[in-house]
Design a protein around this motif. Structure first.
Motif, PDB file in Angstrom:
ATOM      1  N   ALA A  35       0.821  -1.209   0.000  1.00 42.70           N
ATOM      2  CA  ALA A  35       0.000   0.000   0.000  1.00 42.70           C
ATOM      3  C   ALA A  35       0.858   1.264   0.000  1.00 42.70           C
ATOM      4  N   VAL A  36       1.874   1.311   0.875  1.00 44.36           N
ATOM      5  CA  VAL A  36       2.687   2.529   0.973  1.00 44.36           C
ATOM      6  C   VAL A  36       3.568   2.723  -0.259  1.00 44.36           C
ATOM      7  N   SER A  37       3.777   1.660  -1.025  1.00 40.89           N
ATOM      8  CA  SER A  37       4.554   1.793  -2.270  1.00 40.89           C
ATOM      9  C   SER A  37       3.700   2.317  -3.417  1.00 40.89           C
ATOM     10  N   GLN A  72       7.493   1.629   7.402  1.00 33.30           N
ATOM     11  CA  GLN A  72       6.575   2.767   7.409  1.00 33.30           C
ATOM     12  C   GLN A  72       5.140   2.288   7.586  1.00 33.30           C
ATOM     13  N   SER A  73       4.412   2.922   8.485  1.00 30.76           N
ATOM     14  CA  SER A  73       2.998   2.593   8.681  1.00 30.76           C
ATOM     15  C   SER A  73       2.150   3.294   7.627  1.00 30.76           C
ATOM     16  N   LEU A  74       0.956   2.804   7.442  1.00 23.60           N
ATOM     17  CA  LEU A  74       0.009   3.380   6.480  1.00 23.60           C
ATOM     18  C   LEU A  74      -0.946   4.296   7.233  1.00 23.60           C
ATOM     19  N   GLN A  75      -1.049   5.542   6.755  1.00 25.17           N
ATOM     20  CA  GLN A  75      -2.013   6.455   7.364  1.00 25.17           C
ATOM     21  C   GLN A  75      -3.407   6.178   6.815  1.00 25.17           C
ATOM     22  N   VAL A  76      -4.348   6.085   7.741  1.00 26.64           N
ATOM     23  CA  VAL A  76      -5.750   5.885   7.395  1.00 26.64           C
ATOM     24  C   VAL A  76      -6.515   7.143   7.780  1.00 26.64           C
ATOM     25  N   VAL A  77      -7.282   7.680   6.830  1.00 32.43           N
ATOM     26  CA  VAL A  77      -8.109   8.855   7.072  1.00 32.43           C
ATOM     27  C   VAL A  77      -9.564   8.428   6.969  1.00 32.43           C
ATOM     28  N   LYS A 101      -3.329   9.303  -3.285  1.00 31.56           N
ATOM     29  CA  LYS A 101      -2.074  10.012  -3.089  1.00 31.56           C
ATOM     30  C   LYS A 101      -2.270  11.016  -1.968  1.00 31.56           C
ATOM     31  N   SER A 102      -1.348  11.055  -1.017  1.00 31.66           N
ATOM     32  CA  SER A 102      -1.504  11.913   0.148  1.00 31.66           C
ATOM     33  C   SER A 102      -1.122  13.352  -0.188  1.00 31.66           C
ATOM     34  N   PRO A 103      -1.873  14.316   0.311  1.00 30.39           N
ATOM     35  CA  PRO A 103      -1.502  15.722   0.096  1.00 30.39           C
ATOM     36  C   PRO A 103      -0.355  16.173   1.007  1.00 30.39           C
ATOM     37  N   HIS A 104       0.014  15.348   1.957  1.00 25.86           N
ATOM     38  CA  HIS A 104       1.057  15.716   2.906  1.00 25.86           C
ATOM     39  C   HIS A 104       2.391  15.071   2.528  1.00 25.86           C
ATOM     40  N   GLN A 105       3.480  15.725   2.862  1.00 28.99           N
ATOM     41  CA  GLN A 105       4.811  15.242   2.498  1.00 28.99           C
ATOM     42  C   GLN A 105       5.286  14.092   3.380  1.00 28.99           C
ATOM     43  N   LYS A 106       4.667  13.896   4.549  1.00 28.63           N
ATOM     44  CA  LYS A 106       5.135  12.871   5.476  1.00 28.63           C
ATOM     45  C   LYS A 106       4.866  11.460   4.978  1.00 28.63           C
TER      46      LYS A 106
END
Length: 445
Positions: A35-37, A72-77, A101-106
């Motif tokens: 997922a993070v890739s 790296q963990s996956l952020q869930v919103v 795609k995340s809007p944040h750089q982290k």
């Protein structure tokens, strides 16, 4: 997503009508690493893992989820409507939604959740780790059954796994044959007597009768078994657990640890053995000094040592640390130790009056001795004489046979894997680089 399909049914009366059948597209199950890739970006996906952090807000809910497949963990919103009192640090969850795609750089991607299902509840009151606290390795060491749930220790274990793979890859790429040396053995390779004896505990065994007919122990080294194999294969290695009954609580010692050991035939140079194998495996070049030079360095030092530094003494941890610092705080090889300090198999340099053996130790910053090796005594007369002197000729008659039947000059080394991890990761205590540390007065789980 819904997909419609029309189907016409004919009734027995001859009439006909149309109905719509709807099907739900099954979400694609992904590991967190996938997922993070960015795999399946924009697709409907399902991720399973454990909650590493929870951050509820007025309108939204933010989670970090990891299944152990990624550093790296996956952020869930998610909408705040999906918040659940059971969503706590450590709980096991299944999340379904769209990967964006995340809007944040982290983080490069995030999962917009449609559903969050708590699979396994974790009581936040009793759970020893808290979201807003940074726990030390010493603190989490108190919970050997739970510490793999922390970010710090799970990261260490993933690195350990990658380092294990790298060791095997190196030996495979360089033509070594892997040998599974036994855990139970009848020999004491190191000669230090720090052995765990093995005996069955069942009532069916007669008192005083040995299960193996001879005393048996947990192995302290696979070296002698590798020497057997080096008579048929020119390059062999083993990578497995070894045991020392050292009554030590130090940050450098374990009762059970892993050793990388190798044996190379047709080599007569200690420098070739160390530089061609150890340095290549560690991908570094290191300075080399002799034991005699090391003693001179110690004796000319202004530092006061607790242990003596006369020629013939064994180097202690304080000596090793000073030598590393003196050489620029980089790893250093120390060669040609006094003959009497080394086991019976070490090759005699025959350099009187300072009688030395073709033996080497690799000393590294923060740890001390990381690796030890030697050329093996292949000359039958010298080996027999030393075994006779030690009263071991009968015990090691098979070892003399190795020299009688097609012996070749050979040598090898053993590298403590946990100390290697300590060195490259800068971890102070050896108990923090192994999943279940074993040491005196401690055998949890």
């Amino acid at each position: 997503m819904l997909q419609a399909a029309a189907k016409t049914l004919s009734l027995s009366r001859g009439a006909s009508f149309s109905i719509r059948r709807y099907s739900v597209k099954t979400p694609t199950k992904l590991r967190v690493s996938e997922a993070v890739s960015g795999a399946q970006l924009g697709g409907n996906v399902k991720v399973q893992g454990w909650v590493r952090s929870v951050r509820p807000q007025k309108a939204n809910l933010f989670l970090h989820v990891n299944d152990g497949s990624s550093l790296q963990s996956l952020q869930v919103v998610a909408s705040s409507e999906l918040n659940d009192p059971l969503l706590t640090l450590g709980s096991a969850v299944e999340v379904t939604g769209t990967l964006r795609k995340s809007p944040h750089q982290k983080q490069p991607v995030e999962l917009e959740a449609d559903q969050i299902h708590v699979i396994g509840v974790c009581n936040p009151v009793d759970f020893p780790f808290k979201i807003k606290e940074r726990h030390s390795l010493e603190y989490i060491r108190q919970f050997p059954h739970l510490r793999c749930r922390t970010n710090a220790f799970s990261s260490l274990l993933r690195i350990r796994s990658e380092a294990t793979t790298a060791v095997h890859s190196y030996f495979k790429e360089n033509g070594f044959v892997q040998i599974h040396t036994p855990v139970i053995t009848s020999n004491d390779c190191e000669g230090a007597g720090e052995l765990f004896q093995v005996e069955p505990s069942g009532p069916e065994n007669e008192e005083g009768e040995k299960f193996f007919s001879v005393p048996a122990f947990l192995t302290v080294s696979g070296q002698l078994h590798l020497e057997v194999m080096s008579g048929a294969f020119s390059k062999v290695y083993t990578f497995g657990p070894t045991f020392r009954a050292e009554n030590s609580q130090s940050r450098r010692h374990l009762a059970e640890f892993y050793m990388v050991e190798a044996e190379v035939s047709f080599t007569q140079s200690l420098e070739d053995l160390t530089k061609n194998t150890v340095e290549a495996m560690l991908k570094k070049r290191f300075p080399v000094i002799t034991y005699s030079e090391a003693i001179d360095i110690l004796n000319h030092s202004s530092q006061k040592f607790s242990f003596p530094t006369n020629w013939g003494c064994d180097l202690q941890t304080e000596h090793e640390k000073y030598l590393v610092k003196h050489c620029g705080n980089v790893p250093v090889f120390v060669t040609d130790y006094p003959y009497d300090l080394k086991p019976f198999y070490a090759r005699d340099n025959q350099d009187h009056p300072r009688h030395t053996a073709a033996a080497v130790d690799l000393l590294v910053p923060g740890v001390g001795e990381l690796c030890g090796g030697s050329l093996r005594e292949e000359r039958l007369d010298l080996l027999r004489a030393r075994l006779e002197e030690a009263g071991l000729e009968d015990t090691y008659s098979w070892y003399l046979d190795l020299r009688r039947f097609g012996s070749a000059p050979h040598g090898g080394f053993g590298l403590g894997f946990e100390r290697f991890l300590q060195c490259i990761l800068g971890v102070d205590n050896i108990k923090d680089v192994i999943a279940f540390p074993r040491f005196s007065r401690s055998c949890h789980l």
